[in-house]
Design an enzyme around this catalytic site. Sequence first.
Site, PDB file in Angstrom:
ATOM      1  N   THR A  15      -5.686   7.694   6.920  1.00 17.49           N
ATOM      2  CA  THR A  15      -6.212   7.738   5.549  1.00 17.49           C
ATOM      3  C   THR A  15      -6.296   6.343   4.946  1.00 17.49           C
ATOM      4  O   THR A  15      -6.522   6.184   3.752  1.00 17.49           O
ATOM      5  CB  THR A  15      -5.357   8.643   4.639  1.00 17.49           C
ATOM      6  OG1 THR A  15      -4.048   8.092   4.545  1.00 17.49           O
ATOM      7  CG2 THR A  15      -5.301  10.062   5.182  1.00 17.49           C
TER       8      THR A  15
ATOM      9  N   HIS B 243       0.829  -1.211   0.000  1.00 18.71           N
ATOM     10  CA  HIS B 243       0.000   0.000   0.000  1.00 18.71           C
ATOM     11  C   HIS B 243       0.857   1.252   0.000  1.00 18.71           C
ATOM     12  O   HIS B 243       0.490   2.293  -0.517  1.00 18.71           O
ATOM     13  CB  HIS B 243      -0.914   0.036   1.222  1.00 18.71           C
ATOM     14  CG  HIS B 243      -1.782  -1.171   1.359  1.00 18.71           C
ATOM     15  ND1 HIS B 243      -2.754  -1.488   0.437  1.00 18.71           N
ATOM     16  CD2 HIS B 243      -1.812  -2.148   2.295  1.00 18.71           C
ATOM     17  CE1 HIS B 243      -3.350  -2.606   0.809  1.00 18.71           C
ATOM     18  NE2 HIS B 243      -2.794  -3.032   1.920  1.00 18.71           N
TER      19      HIS B 243
HETATM   20 ZN   LIG Z   1      -0.266   8.197   5.192  1.00 16.78          ZN
END
Ligand SMILES: [Zn+2]
Length: 222
Positions: free
Chosen positions: A173, A62
């Site tokens: 986030t 990610h």
């Molecule tokens: Zn971040």
Amino acid sequence: MTRSYEGKGSPEHWGELSEQWQTCKEGMYQSPINISHPVSANLPPLDFNFHTNVKSIVNNGHTIQITVHDEDDFLLDGQIWNLKQFHFHSPSENHINGQRFPLELHFFHANSQGELAVLAVMLTPGKTNPALDILLDVLPTTVHQEQALQQDMMLEKRFPQDKHYYRFSGSLTTPPCTEGFICLVMKRPVEASHAQLARFARALRNANNRPLQPLHGRQITE
Ligand SMILES: [Zn+2]
């Protein structure tokens, strides 16, 4: 279904992918945001101390995350906030006055109670930044292979000279999108060459920015 940044696992579906991720769609203090119309609170420049002695680096699929030894901190609200790790988003997640940047660094800090503060620094196209090469030279080329490192990156040199910042209340986030974070975004970006920014983007492989979230009346101070 695994989370991602495109397709069926993309950010607009995160809240439906897991019971534990409902804050992603129901939260009222979600990050990132477009920073505009800040209210003046005379926030003093941030006084930080960053040697960024790196312990390990990994591309977790990610983002690229760098874990550091517990020796960097800053003082905020009378408390010490210790740097735990930092990672990258390409392009930037937060916007400043509607402007998106090619890269955003997130420095995750915790205080002694385990509360979290994230300090964000934008990178903008400009002059080659020799200090960034130390970091670029160790970016992983494979996913999920944690690499031990012993390196003092002296990241402070990569920070803007002007240490004023915006502040708001936000969230992770990424799922579970936990709220209650102090979010600080440095006002001045750091310059890096197009070639350097391209190397960061290549190392991340795909865009990894969550779309902008509604403010819901939150105040941004400066
Ligand atoms: Zn971040």
